[in-house]
Design a protein around this motif. Structure first.
Motif, PDB file in Angstrom:
ATOM      1  N   VAL A 149     -21.231  16.522  -8.664  1.00 51.49           N
ATOM      2  CA  VAL A 149     -20.777  15.801  -7.980  1.00 51.49           C
ATOM      3  C   VAL A 149     -18.944  15.758  -8.110  1.00 51.49           C
ATOM      4  N   GLN A 150     -18.262  15.966  -7.131  1.00 53.50           N
ATOM      5  CA  GLN A 150     -17.051  16.299  -7.262  1.00 53.50           C
ATOM      6  C   GLN A 150     -16.083  14.843  -6.933  1.00 53.50           C
ATOM      7  N   ALA A 151     -16.614  14.135  -5.957  1.00 53.67           N
ATOM      8  CA  ALA A 151     -15.819  13.089  -5.662  1.00 53.67           C
ATOM      9  C   ALA A 151     -16.640  12.012  -4.854  1.00 53.67           C
ATOM     10  N   LEU A 152     -16.145  10.734  -4.555  1.00 51.20           N
ATOM     11  CA  LEU A 152     -16.546   9.680  -3.432  1.00 51.20           C
ATOM     12  C   LEU A 152     -15.713   9.553  -2.622  1.00 51.20           C
ATOM     13  N   ARG A 153     -16.171   9.214  -1.376  1.00 52.38           N
ATOM     14  CA  ARG A 153     -15.556   8.963  -0.333  1.00 52.38           C
ATOM     15  C   ARG A 153     -15.701   7.575   0.234  1.00 52.38           C
ATOM     16  N   HIS A 154     -14.726   6.682  -0.015  1.00 54.65           N
ATOM     17  CA  HIS A 154     -14.887   5.322   0.319  1.00 54.65           C
ATOM     18  C   HIS A 154     -14.343   5.063   1.939  1.00 54.65           C
ATOM     19  N   ILE A 155     -15.276   4.093   2.434  1.00 50.88           N
ATOM     20  CA  ILE A 155     -14.809   3.672   3.868  1.00 50.88           C
ATOM     21  C   ILE A 155     -15.145   2.201   3.735  1.00 50.88           C
ATOM     22  N   TRP A 156     -13.995   1.398   3.670  1.00 48.76           N
ATOM     23  CA  TRP A 156     -13.886  -0.235   3.618  1.00 48.76           C
ATOM     24  C   TRP A 156     -13.287  -0.753   4.630  1.00 48.76           C
ATOM     25  N   SER A 157     -14.354  -1.505   5.468  1.00 52.89           N
ATOM     26  CA  SER A 157     -13.660  -2.139   6.559  1.00 52.89           C
ATOM     27  C   SER A 157     -13.682  -3.924   5.967  1.00 52.89           C
ATOM     28  N   PHE A 158     -12.256  -4.247   6.169  1.00 57.07           N
ATOM     29  CA  PHE A 158     -12.337  -5.768   5.967  1.00 57.07           C
ATOM     30  C   PHE A 158     -12.426  -6.610   6.995  1.00 57.07           C
ATOM     31  N   ASP A 159     -12.731  -7.965   6.644  1.00 55.20           N
ATOM     32  CA  ASP A 159     -13.070  -8.852   7.634  1.00 55.20           C
ATOM     33  C   ASP A 159     -11.934  -9.170   8.625  1.00 55.20           C
ATOM     34  N   GLU A 160     -12.277  -9.773   9.826  1.00 51.13           N
ATOM     35  CA  GLU A 160     -11.286 -10.003  10.915  1.00 51.13           C
ATOM     36  C   GLU A 160     -10.065 -10.886  10.468  1.00 51.13           C
ATOM     37  N   ALA A 161     -10.303 -12.042   9.630  1.00 49.00           N
ATOM     38  CA  ALA A 161      -9.305 -12.899   8.929  1.00 49.00           C
ATOM     39  C   ALA A 161      -8.488 -12.330   8.030  1.00 49.00           C
ATOM     40  N   TYR A 162      -9.051 -11.440   7.189  1.00 51.24           N
ATOM     41  CA  TYR A 162      -7.986 -10.990   6.226  1.00 51.24           C
ATOM     42  C   TYR A 162      -7.324  -9.772   6.802  1.00 51.24           C
ATOM     43  N   SER A 163      -7.976  -8.955   7.816  1.00 52.05           N
ATOM     44  CA  SER A 163      -7.363  -7.801   8.585  1.00 52.05           C
ATOM     45  C   SER A 163      -6.108  -8.475   9.274  1.00 52.05           C
ATOM     46  N   ALA A 164      -6.072  -9.537   9.909  1.00 47.55           N
ATOM     47  CA  ALA A 164      -5.130 -10.150  10.561  1.00 47.55           C
ATOM     48  C   ALA A 164      -3.938 -10.630   9.804  1.00 47.55           C
ATOM     49  N   TYR A 165      -4.348 -11.217   8.540  1.00 48.48           N
ATOM     50  CA  TYR A 165      -3.630 -12.038   7.636  1.00 48.48           C
ATOM     51  C   TYR A 165      -2.593 -10.882   6.817  1.00 48.48           C
ATOM     52  N   ILE A 166      -3.448  -9.649   6.383  1.00 49.61           N
ATOM     53  CA  ILE A 166      -2.654  -8.468   5.460  1.00 49.61           C
ATOM     54  C   ILE A 166      -2.015  -7.677   6.476  1.00 49.61           C
ATOM     55  N   THR A 167      -2.025  -7.595   7.935  1.00 52.00           N
ATOM     56  CA  THR A 167      -1.201  -6.708   8.820  1.00 52.00           C
ATOM     57  C   THR A 167      -0.047  -7.553   9.578  1.00 52.00           C
ATOM     58  N   GLN A 168       0.114  -8.805   9.099  1.00 49.24           N
ATOM     59  CA  GLN A 168       1.330  -9.547   9.719  1.00 49.24           C
ATOM     60  C   GLN A 168       2.614  -8.788   9.538  1.00 49.24           C
ATOM     61  N   GLY A 169       3.255  -8.527  10.665  1.00 51.78           N
ATOM     62  CA  GLY A 169       4.659  -7.891  10.755  1.00 51.78           C
ATOM     63  C   GLY A 169       4.469  -6.506  10.547  1.00 51.78           C
ATOM     64  N   LEU A 170       3.527  -6.085  10.835  1.00 53.83           N
ATOM     65  CA  LEU A 170       3.615  -4.575  10.527  1.00 53.83           C
ATOM     66  C   LEU A 170       3.431  -3.656  11.911  1.00 53.83           C
TER      67      LEU A 170
END
Length: 219
Positions: free
Chosen positions: A49-70
């Motif tokens: 095993v060489q690596a792990l590939r993570h794919i994380w999808s955040f909930d809609e409320a947090y996604s909106a909150y953390i991307t404010q102003g971007l």
């Protein structure tokens, strides 16, 4: 497989990201962030095993909150370029929480090297983080390889989605089998208790299994 051993991991990560972006963290119940996660276990030609590939999808409320102003050009869309700095600060913060991941090869816990290929995408109001997490010293043979994903403090609730490709292998030796063990749902009384906690509290989750485990067994 042992559980993660870090206190208040999720809150530390969220605080770092929010501080960098200039946001104020609102008080809210546990868990504070929900993540639908997938993982890919990447093998080398020699069967290690060489690596792990993570794919994380955040909930809609947090996604909106953390991307404010971007949205710099105010076109109503968030492009990968506009999300580059946020991806960078996430990757700088994740080592502090052990990437919410434990990996074991043949029963021995593994260390991780610096992550790579990190990117963020914003589609259908959902922010998704993808990155590759290499093993620092990959063992040459892996009859068994296990991972544990999640935040034991339950600040961040990871849900390894219940689909066939939730945890998969890439280029694994023939005959390897993946088994996923998801944590049981919390009972209503526990959920109510957690809902009454605010962001300053760290509930005692030591008697609950809140992380997902996956094991690859090879012949």
């Amino acid at each position: 497989m042992e559980t993660l051993k870090q206190p208040l991991t999720g809150s530390a990560l969220l605080a770092l990201v929010a501080l960098w972006l200039g946001f104020t963290i609102p008080a809210q119940a546990h868990p504070h962030v929900f993540v639908n996660a997938k993982a890919e276990i990447v093998y080398a030609p020699d069967g290690s095993v060489q690596a792990l590939r993570h794919i994380w999808s955040f909930d809609e409320a947090y996604s909106a909150y953390i991307t404010q102003g971007l949205d710099k050009n105010n076109d109503g869309k968030l492009t990968p370029d506009e999300l580059t700095d946020l991806a960078k600060v996430n990757m700088e913060s994740l080592p502090e929480v052990g990437y919410f991941t434990i990996a074991k090869a043949n029963g021995k816990q593994q260390e991780f090297g610096p992550p790579s290929d990190a990117s963020l995408a914003f589609e259908n109001k959902i922010l998704t983080l993808t990155f590759t997490l290499p093993l620092k010293n990959p063992p040459h043979a892996n009859r068994s390889f296990g991972i544990e994903i999640g935040d034991p403090t339950y600040f961040v609730a990871f849900d390894i989605v219940d689909v066939p490709d939730a945890v998969v292998t890439r280029d694994a030796p023939k005959g390897c089998v993946v088994r996923v063990a998801r944590p049981p749902k919390l009972d209503p009384a526990t959920q109510l208790k957690l809902a009454q906690e605010d962001i300053t509290a760290t509930p005692d989750m030591s008697s609950y299994q809140v992380t997902t485990r996956a094991l690859v067994a090879c012949p």
